[in-house]
Design an enzyme around this catalytic site. Structure first.
Site, short mmCIF file in Angstrom:
data_model
loop_
_atom_site.label_atom_id
_atom_site.label_comp_id
_atom_site.label_asym_id
_atom_site.label_seq_id
_atom_site.Cartn_x
_atom_site.Cartn_y
_atom_site.Cartn_z
N HIS A 1 0.84 -1.20 0.00
CA HIS A 1 0.00 0.00 0.00
C HIS A 1 0.87 1.24 0.00
CE1 HIS A 1 0.78 -1.18 4.18
NE2 HIS A 1 0.79 0.10 4.45
N HIS B 1 0.89 5.33 1.15
CA HIS B 1 0.28 6.36 1.98
C HIS B 1 0.30 7.69 1.22
CE1 HIS B 1 0.72 4.18 5.97
NE2 HIS B 1 1.60 3.51 5.24
P1 5GP Z 1 2.18 0.48 7.26
O1 5GP Z 1 2.83 0.77 8.58
O2 5GP Z 1 1.96 -0.99 7.03
O3 5GP Z 1 2.85 1.16 6.12
O4 5GP Z 1 0.76 1.19 7.34
C1 5GP Z 1 -0.41 0.52 7.68
C2 5GP Z 1 -1.49 1.57 7.86
O5 5GP Z 1 -2.74 0.91 7.82
C3 5GP Z 1 -1.41 2.32 9.19
O6 5GP Z 1 -1.24 3.71 8.94
C4 5GP Z 1 -2.73 2.00 9.87
O7 5GP Z 1 -3.29 3.11 10.54
C5 5GP Z 1 -3.61 1.55 8.72
N1 5GP Z 1 -4.60 0.55 9.08
C6 5GP Z 1 -4.38 -0.61 9.76
N2 5GP Z 1 -5.53 -1.31 9.88
C7 5GP Z 1 -6.48 -0.59 9.25
C8 5GP Z 1 -7.88 -0.81 9.02
O8 5GP Z 1 -8.47 -1.80 9.44
N3 5GP Z 1 -8.55 0.14 8.31
C9 5GP Z 1 -7.93 1.27 7.86
N4 5GP Z 1 -8.68 2.15 7.18
N5 5GP Z 1 -6.61 1.51 8.04
C10 5GP Z 1 -5.90 0.58 8.73
#
Ligand code: 5GP
Ligand code: ZN
Length: 141
Positions: free
Chosen positions: A104, A106
């Site tokens: 993903h 951001h």
């Molecule tokens: P990473 O640290 O993997 O790059 O980012 C994961 C992101 O996913 C985090 O910013 C977290 O807030 C978001 N996130 C985790 N679980 C959920 C969810 O169930 N729904 C949504 N909308 N965001 C999520």
């Protein structure tokens, strides 16, 4: 490698509609929805619907549609939030802060003086060390 979906993956479950998300944009291949814990309001995640863990697992053919989606959603969220800037961030593997092992991006709205600090920057010992690092990368391309 890319798999259609994984049963226990939170973003696969969102893509399937098994659990709710606050969606802002969708194509056949991609979904964009608000991050549940935003760095700033409007923080959006752009996610391939198919399961893949990291950048290296992504089919290159998805690159064009991905950039299109990020430009479109990024411009819309800047307008909607009044942001003056936008960070595009993508973490690969836990050591880089990846919490959800489904690829993903951001999109984070930024505002003058919002206080979100960038990473601390270091330096190389000397030009020889810098050249050796570059040579090691080039050898593996
Ligand atoms: P990473 O640290 O993997 O790059 O980012 C994961 C992101 O996913 C985090 O910013 C977290 O807030 C978001 N996130 C985790 N679980 C959920 C969810 O169930 N729904 C949504 N909308 N965001 C999520
Ligand atoms: Zn997944």
């Amino acid at each position: 490698m890319a798999e259609p979906q994984q049963a226990d993956c939170i973003f696969c479950r969102i893509a399937r509609g098994d659990i709710p998300s606050t969606s802002v944009y969708e194509t056949d291949e991609l979904l964009a929805f608000l991050d549940i814990n935003p760095v700033s309001k409007g923080h959006t995640l752009v996610v391939p619907k198919a399961h893949m863990e990291a950048l290296f697992d992504m089919p290159s053919a998805l690159g064009g549609p991905l950039i299109e989606a990020m430009k479109r959603v990024g411009a819309a969220l800047m307008q909607a939030t009044g942001a003056q800037g936008l960070n595009v961030v993508q973490n690969n593997y836990p050591a880089a802060g990846q919490q959800v092992p489904h690829l993903h991006w951001h999109l984070i709205p930024r505002f003058e003086g919002d206080g979100h600090e960038a990473w601390p920057q270091g330096s190389y010992r000397d030009a020889e060390e810098m050249n050796a690092v570059a040579a090691a990368i080039r050898e593996r391309l």
